[in-house]
Write a protein that holds these residues in place. Structure first.
Motif, PDB file in Angstrom:
ATOM      1  N   CYS A 192      20.604  22.745  39.848  1.00 13.66           N
ATOM      2  CA  CYS A 192      19.576  23.681  40.333  1.00 13.66           C
ATOM      3  C   CYS A 192      20.005  24.360  41.631  1.00 13.66           C
ATOM      4  CB  CYS A 192      18.233  22.976  40.529  1.00 13.66           C
ATOM      5  SG  CYS A 192      18.188  21.816  41.917  1.00 13.66           S
ATOM      6  N   ARG A 193      20.998  23.768  42.327  1.00 13.71           N
ATOM      7  CA  ARG A 193      21.614  24.362  43.516  1.00 13.71           C
ATOM      8  C   ARG A 193      20.689  24.390  44.737  1.00 13.71           C
ATOM      9  NH1 ARG A 193      21.988  27.397  39.499  1.00 13.71           N
ATOM     10  NH2 ARG A 193      21.337  29.430  40.267  1.00 13.71           N
ATOM     11  N   TYR A 194      19.625  23.604  44.687  1.00 12.17           N
ATOM     12  CA  TYR A 194      18.728  23.528  45.837  1.00 12.17           C
ATOM     13  C   TYR A 194      19.476  22.929  47.032  1.00 12.17           C
ATOM     14  CZ  TYR A 194      14.051  23.025  47.981  1.00 12.17           C
ATOM     15  OH  TYR A 194      12.941  23.130  48.769  1.00 12.17           O
ATOM     16  N   CYS A 195      20.399  21.998  46.759  1.00 10.88           N
ATOM     17  CA  CYS A 195      21.153  21.368  47.844  1.00 10.88           C
ATOM     18  C   CYS A 195      22.063  22.372  48.548  1.00 10.88           C
ATOM     19  CB  CYS A 195      21.955  20.193  47.299  1.00 10.88           C
ATOM     20  SG  CYS A 195      22.988  20.604  45.888  1.00 10.88           S
ATOM     21  N   ILE A 196      22.636  23.295  47.771  1.00 13.13           N
ATOM     22  CA  ILE A 196      23.499  24.323  48.377  1.00 13.13           C
ATOM     23  C   ILE A 196      22.675  25.130  49.373  1.00 13.13           C
ATOM     24  CG2 ILE A 196      24.856  26.407  47.954  1.00 13.13           C
ATOM     25  CD1 ILE A 196      25.620  25.379  45.270  1.00 13.13           C
ATOM     26  N   ILE A 197      21.460  25.477  48.930  1.00 12.55           N
ATOM     27  CA  ILE A 197      20.556  26.265  49.757  1.00 12.55           C
ATOM     28  C   ILE A 197      20.233  25.536  51.059  1.00 12.55           C
ATOM     29  CG2 ILE A 197      18.174  27.150  49.837  1.00 12.55           C
ATOM     30  CD1 ILE A 197      19.478  28.644  47.684  1.00 12.55           C
ATOM     31  N   SER A 198      20.054  24.217  50.972  1.00 11.10           N
ATOM     32  CA  SER A 198      19.520  23.488  52.124  1.00 11.10           C
ATOM     33  C   SER A 198      20.604  22.978  53.061  1.00 11.10           C
ATOM     34  CB  SER A 198      18.666  22.321  51.645  1.00 11.10           C
ATOM     35  OG  SER A 198      19.521  21.321  51.135  1.00 11.10           O
ATOM     36  N   CYS A 199      21.871  23.059  52.688  1.00  6.18           N
ATOM     37  CA  CYS A 199      22.943  22.535  53.547  1.00  6.18           C
ATOM     38  C   CYS A 199      23.172  23.485  54.725  1.00  6.18           C
ATOM     39  CB  CYS A 199      24.235  22.358  52.763  1.00  6.18           C
ATOM     40  SG  CYS A 199      25.601  21.857  53.841  1.00  6.18           S
ATOM     41  N   PRO A 200      23.015  22.991  55.970  1.00  7.20           N
ATOM     42  CA  PRO A 200      23.182  23.870  57.128  1.00  7.20           C
ATOM     43  C   PRO A 200      24.647  24.177  57.433  1.00  7.20           C
ATOM     44  CG  PRO A 200      21.996  21.840  57.687  1.00  7.20           C
ATOM     45  CD  PRO A 200      22.624  21.633  56.364  1.00  7.20           C
ATOM     46  N   TYR A 201      25.568  23.585  56.679  1.00  3.74           N
ATOM     47  CA  TYR A 201      26.990  23.767  56.967  1.00  3.74           C
ATOM     48  C   TYR A 201      27.718  24.519  55.853  1.00  3.74           C
ATOM     49  CZ  TYR A 201      25.516  20.204  60.212  1.00  3.74           C
ATOM     50  OH  TYR A 201      24.827  19.530  61.172  1.00  3.74           O
ATOM     51  N   GLY A 202      27.008  24.920  54.843  1.00  4.50           N
ATOM     52  CA  GLY A 202      27.642  25.634  53.726  1.00  4.50           C
ATOM     53  C   GLY A 202      28.718  24.804  53.057  1.00  4.50           C
ATOM     54  N   ALA A 203      28.531  23.488  53.042  1.00  6.48           N
ATOM     55  CA  ALA A 203      29.598  22.608  52.578  1.00  6.48           C
ATOM     56  C   ALA A 203      29.553  22.339  51.078  1.00  6.48           C
ATOM     57  CB  ALA A 203      29.533  21.289  53.337  1.00  6.48           C
ATOM     58  N   ARG A 204      28.567  22.927  50.407  1.00  9.91           N
ATOM     59  CA  ARG A 204      28.424  22.641  48.979  1.00  9.91           C
ATOM     60  C   ARG A 204      28.745  23.858  48.127  1.00  9.91           C
ATOM     61  NH1 ARG A 204      24.961  18.510  46.881  1.00  9.91           N
ATOM     62  NH2 ARG A 204      25.059  16.729  48.297  1.00  9.91           N
ATOM     63  N   TYR A 205      29.326  23.610  46.983  1.00 10.37           N
ATOM     64  CA  TYR A 205      29.788  24.683  46.116  1.00 10.37           C
ATOM     65  C   TYR A 205      29.362  24.416  44.688  1.00 10.37           C
ATOM     66  CZ  TYR A 205      32.662  25.807  50.120  1.00 10.37           C
ATOM     67  OH  TYR A 205      33.081  26.128  51.380  1.00 10.37           O
ATOM     68  N   PHE A 206      29.105  25.486  43.979  1.00  8.83           N
ATOM     69  CA  PHE A 206      28.761  25.334  42.572  1.00  8.83           C
ATOM     70  C   PHE A 206      30.016  25.516  41.729  1.00  8.83           C
ATOM     71  CE2 PHE A 206      27.155  26.929  38.470  1.00  8.83           C
ATOM     72  CZ  PHE A 206      26.325  25.874  38.153  1.00  8.83           C
ATOM     73  N   ASP A 207      30.202  24.646  40.762  1.00 11.98           N
ATOM     74  CA  ASP A 207      31.353  24.746  39.862  1.00 11.98           C
ATOM     75  C   ASP A 207      30.976  25.655  38.688  1.00 11.98           C
ATOM     76  OD1 ASP A 207      33.447  24.454  38.098  1.00 11.98           O
ATOM     77  OD2 ASP A 207      33.756  22.340  38.597  1.00 11.98           O
ATOM     78  N   PHE A 208      31.444  26.919  38.765  1.00 11.44           N
ATOM     79  CA  PHE A 208      31.092  27.903  37.739  1.00 11.44           C
ATOM     80  C   PHE A 208      31.936  27.737  36.468  1.00 11.44           C
ATOM     81  CE2 PHE A 208      29.213  29.978  41.404  1.00 11.44           C
ATOM     82  CZ  PHE A 208      28.086  30.582  40.879  1.00 11.44           C
ATOM     83  N   GLY A 209      32.874  26.799  36.494  1.00 11.35           N
ATOM     84  CA  GLY A 209      33.695  26.587  35.301  1.00 11.35           C
ATOM     85  C   GLY A 209      34.975  27.398  35.287  1.00 11.35           C
ATOM     86  N   LEU A 210      35.302  28.033  36.413  1.00 15.32           N
ATOM     87  CA  LEU A 210      36.561  28.786  36.485  1.00 15.32           C
ATOM     88  C   LEU A 210      37.729  27.810  36.612  1.00 15.32           C
ATOM     89  CD1 LEU A 210      35.381  31.462  39.082  1.00 15.32           C
ATOM     90  CD2 LEU A 210      35.460  31.696  36.601  1.00 15.32           C
ATOM     91  N   ASP A 211      38.943  28.296  36.344  1.00 13.90           N
ATOM     92  CA  ASP A 211      40.108  27.449  36.570  1.00 13.90           C
ATOM     93  C   ASP A 211      41.325  28.306  36.931  1.00 13.90           C
ATOM     94  OD1 ASP A 211      41.293  28.469  34.222  1.00 13.90           O
ATOM     95  OD2 ASP A 211      40.247  26.966  33.016  1.00 13.90           O
ATOM     96  N   TYR A 212      42.447  27.633  37.189  1.00 20.63           N
ATOM     97  CA  TYR A 212      43.666  28.337  37.609  1.00 20.63           C
ATOM     98  C   TYR A 212      44.622  28.539  36.434  1.00 20.63           C
ATOM     99  CZ  TYR A 212      42.241  27.720  42.484  1.00 20.63           C
ATOM    100  OH  TYR A 212      41.566  27.784  43.677  1.00 20.63           O
ATOM    101  N   SER A 213      44.105  28.600  35.215  1.00 16.33           N
ATOM    102  CA  SER A 213      45.007  28.676  34.068  1.00 16.33           C
ATOM    103  C   SER A 213      45.865  29.945  34.090  1.00 16.33           C
ATOM    104  CB  SER A 213      44.225  28.573  32.758  1.00 16.33           C
ATOM    105  OG  SER A 213      43.187  29.523  32.753  1.00 16.33           O
ATOM    106  N   GLN A 214      45.422  30.980  34.801  1.00 16.10           N
ATOM    107  CA  GLN A 214      46.243  32.183  34.927  1.00 16.10           C
ATOM    108  C   GLN A 214      47.459  31.922  35.825  1.00 16.10           C
ATOM    109  OE1 GLN A 214      45.587  35.386  33.514  1.00 16.10           O
ATOM    110  NE2 GLN A 214      44.149  34.149  32.307  1.00 16.10           N
ATOM    111  N   GLU A 215      47.273  31.039  36.795  1.00 15.01           N
ATOM    112  CA  GLU A 215      48.319  30.820  37.789  1.00 15.01           C
ATOM    113  C   GLU A 215      49.188  29.612  37.490  1.00 15.01           C
ATOM    114  OE1 GLU A 215      45.116  31.216  38.534  1.00 15.01           O
ATOM    115  OE2 GLU A 215      44.897  32.816  39.997  1.00 15.01           O
TER     116      GLU A 215
END
Lengths: 410, 213
Positions: free
Chosen positions: B96-119
């Motif tokens: 739900c990403r509520y934790c990302i919203i509430s972190c005062p340090y911007g330390a949380r990230y959502f894993d959108f499912g991207l990867d480095y398969s191109q690289e």
């Protein structure tokens, strides 16, 4: 008659088209995940959350209006009381569709019931929703019961549905009517605090409780949510009432529309005043993040949303119409003003959710940027169309207009 | 590992040279996807010419003792472990990403499912055993994709007696890691220094990452 049939068909056609587009977008979102959106880890809530709080607000607003009509016996408005309850239920369904779509792992939505974090506003919200929706359905049923019995005596699929819903009861006595009203009053009295403090107040706390975002972290925010929800709800009920009555070829109750418009103007003024102090107090504190957020709203790439839609279309134009001696007599002008008010409140919701997520929480972190992706737009349109579809079917299937009124109309 | 350990990190800003080796080491160790960076280094320029300095502030997760993210999580997917680390249960998180919203340090990230398969060939073959759980290959539709992620203090490394990757790699030796429950530990001594401060103290979050001015 021919004309109205063609209109009905066209209406269903548009809705089905929009729902098909939305359906495609939703499938796309399920297939690829949230990459289909323009959300990021910075601006992590966007259009879906804005629509979600808009519709939760609409639901609570319409519910409060309808219960006020019942509990305080404002008979003047009882004509739209049942309509308000229906809109309330459907708004809630629409809101939950939006928030479900926003979950990173939709299939785990049931975790919110299974695991309960006492300190989480969101966890409380989910539980209040369940109680609240139950209450809404009970209220609508009780308010329709008498008319359902009357309809059940007729023929056709509506009558069959009504017979099923009344469980064969044919009790039309004064006594049963009184009992229904008593229960409506009791449920309404329980429902009002749940709706204000639980559902919508909780919704406000969801944002106001976040200390990391100073723009939200204000005691006034939950109150603004409640008042603006009332504004949007009065406006929408007015629009629905006028359009529906005109389409059915019945006469619009001009006095009721005018007094609703007065109520609308009253709440709109209160809301505008609250917003003024919200911004004033925030800016006066000279806190960097708060100032940057207000600057984003006032001067950012989407400042047109604030000045153009929220202020000009949503407040200035409607107030001009409501106070202009000529325009305030015109049902059409009032309806237009009400439509503008609803759009304005949608702007308010976007400006509550997005700008605080544009400004970084720590200096040096990247700034966010957000504009909804095609998938977000189309799915949103689709869900709203789904809501309108439910509404259209429901007013056809259920005795939403009081039967006596229909008789008078004929 | 005994349960009475309370992990903490001290970062000496005088020693940090802003090389971002910690950021790279963290990415390599935790194999985080594009858009997910548990550790970053924020660089700030202070003063006006000719008296200009640059200050580098590395920012991992602060592992707060009063974490807003834990407060707001509706399903208790994120919680405090006894050793002081703020953990995320990937199998419970609903995204739900509520934790990302509430972190005062911007330390949380959502894993959108991207990867480095191109690289990079085989980038999805293996995942870091975060929180000591081996999740095998990174596959579509499987957690942690669709979840929120953040720095774990390299808990999986701690389990085998190693320091977090960022601490190990730091060429300036600016990072210290240890047990705050032990008053004789280096971190305890440094945390008591008059140079010690935490980010955004006014948030009341009580971070376990302590900086030295």
């Amino acid at each position: 008659m021919k004309n109205s049939e063609r209109l009905t068909k066209a209406w269903y056609g548009v809705l089905v088209l929009l729902m098909a587009l939305g359906g495609w977008a939703i499938i796309e979102r399920i297939r690829v995940g949230l990459v289909a959106t323009n959300l990021t880890s910075e601006t992590t809530w966007g259009a879906w959350v804005a629509f979600y709080i808009f519709f939760v607000g609409l639901s609570v607003g319409t519910f409060l209006l309808s219960t006020m009509f019942y509990v305080f016996k404002i008979e003047h408005y009882e004509k739209i009381g049942r309509d308000a309850l229906l809109v309330s239920i459907i708004s809630m369904v629409v809101a939950l569709c939006f928030i479900l779509l926003d979950l990173g792992r939709m299939e785990r939505f049931w975790h919110t019931f299974r695991y309960w974090n006492f300190t989480s506003m969101l966890a409380w919200e989910v539980r209040f929703y369940v109680i609240y929706i139950g209450l809404l359905i009970a209220e609508l049923y009780l308010s329709m019961r008498q008319d359902l019995i009357r309809v059940a005596k007729g023929t056709g699929w509506q009558a069959a549905l009504a017979r099923f819903l009344t469980f064969g009861s044919t009790d039309l006595s004064e006594e049963s009517k009184k009992r229904d009203h008593k229960w409506l009053k009791i449920l309404g009295s329980i429902g009002i605090p749940i709706a204000i403090f639980g559902v919508l107040g909780g919704e406000g706390m969801l944002f106001a409780g976040v200390k990391a975002r100073p723009f939200w972290n204000s005691g006034l925010l939950p109150v603004i949510l409640v008042v603006s929800a009332l504004v949007a709800s009065i406006a929408l009920l007015l629009v629905f009432y006028v359009i529906r009555t005109k389409l059915m070829g019945r006469e619009v109750d001009k006095e009721m529309v005018k007094s609703l418009a007065g109520l609308l103007a009253f709440f709109l003024l209160i809301e505008a005043g609250m917003e003024f102090f919200e911004f004033f107090v925030g800016a006066y504190g000279l806190q960097d993040t708060e100032l940057a957020t207000i600057e984003t709203i006032f001067q950012g790439p989407f400042s047109w949303l604030f000045w153009g839609i929220q202020i000009f279309l949503g407040v200035v134009v409607p107030l001009f119409i409501f106070f202009n001696p000529r325009l305030k007599e015109s049902v059409n002008a009032i309806t237009l003003a009400a439509i503008l008010v609803v759009i304005g409140i949608l702007g308010v919701r976007f400006n509550i959710v997005v700008p605080p997520l544009i400004v970084p929480v720590l200096q040096g972190l990247p700034w966010g940027y957000y504009y909804p992706s095609p998938v977000e737009w189309l799915s949103s349109l689709g869900i709203v169309a789904f809501g309108l579809f439910l509404y259209t079917v429901a007013i056809k299937a259920l005795p939403i207009d009081t039967v006596e009124e229909l008789r008078e109309g004929k | 590992m005994s349960a009475d350990k309370k992990w903490a990190m001290v970062i000496d800003l005088q020693k940090c040279i802003g090389c971002d080796a910690c950021t790279v080491a963290c990415k390599a160790e935790n194999r985080t996807p594009p858009g997910v960076t548990y550790n970053i280094v924020i660089t700030e320029e202070r003063g006006t010419f000719p008296s200009v300095t640059r200050v580098h502030v590395p920012r991992p997760c602060m592992q707060c003792d009063r974490p807003p993210c834990v407060q707001v999580c509706p399903v208790k997917a994120t919680y405090k472990m006894e050793n002081g680390i703020t953990a995320i249960d990937y199998d419970r998180c609903i995204g739900c990403r509520y934790c990302i919203i509430s972190c005062p340090y911007g330390a949380r990230y959502f894993d959108f499912g991207l990867d480095y398969s191109q690289e990079m060939v085989g980038c999805n073959e293996v995942q870091a055993p975060e929180y000591g759980v081996d999740r095998g290959k990174r596959e579509k539709g499987k957690s942690p994709i669709g979840n929120v992620r953040k720095c774990t203090f390299c808990y999986h490394r701690l389990l085998r007696g190693e320091e977090p990757a960022c601490v190990e790699v730091c060429p300036g030796d600016a990072r210290y890691f240890g047990d705050l429950n032990d008053p004789e530990s280096v971190v305890s001594k440094l945390a008591a220094s008059p140079r010690a401060f935490v980010l955004k103290e006014e948030m009341g979050t009580k971070p376990r990452v302590i900086y030295l001015k």
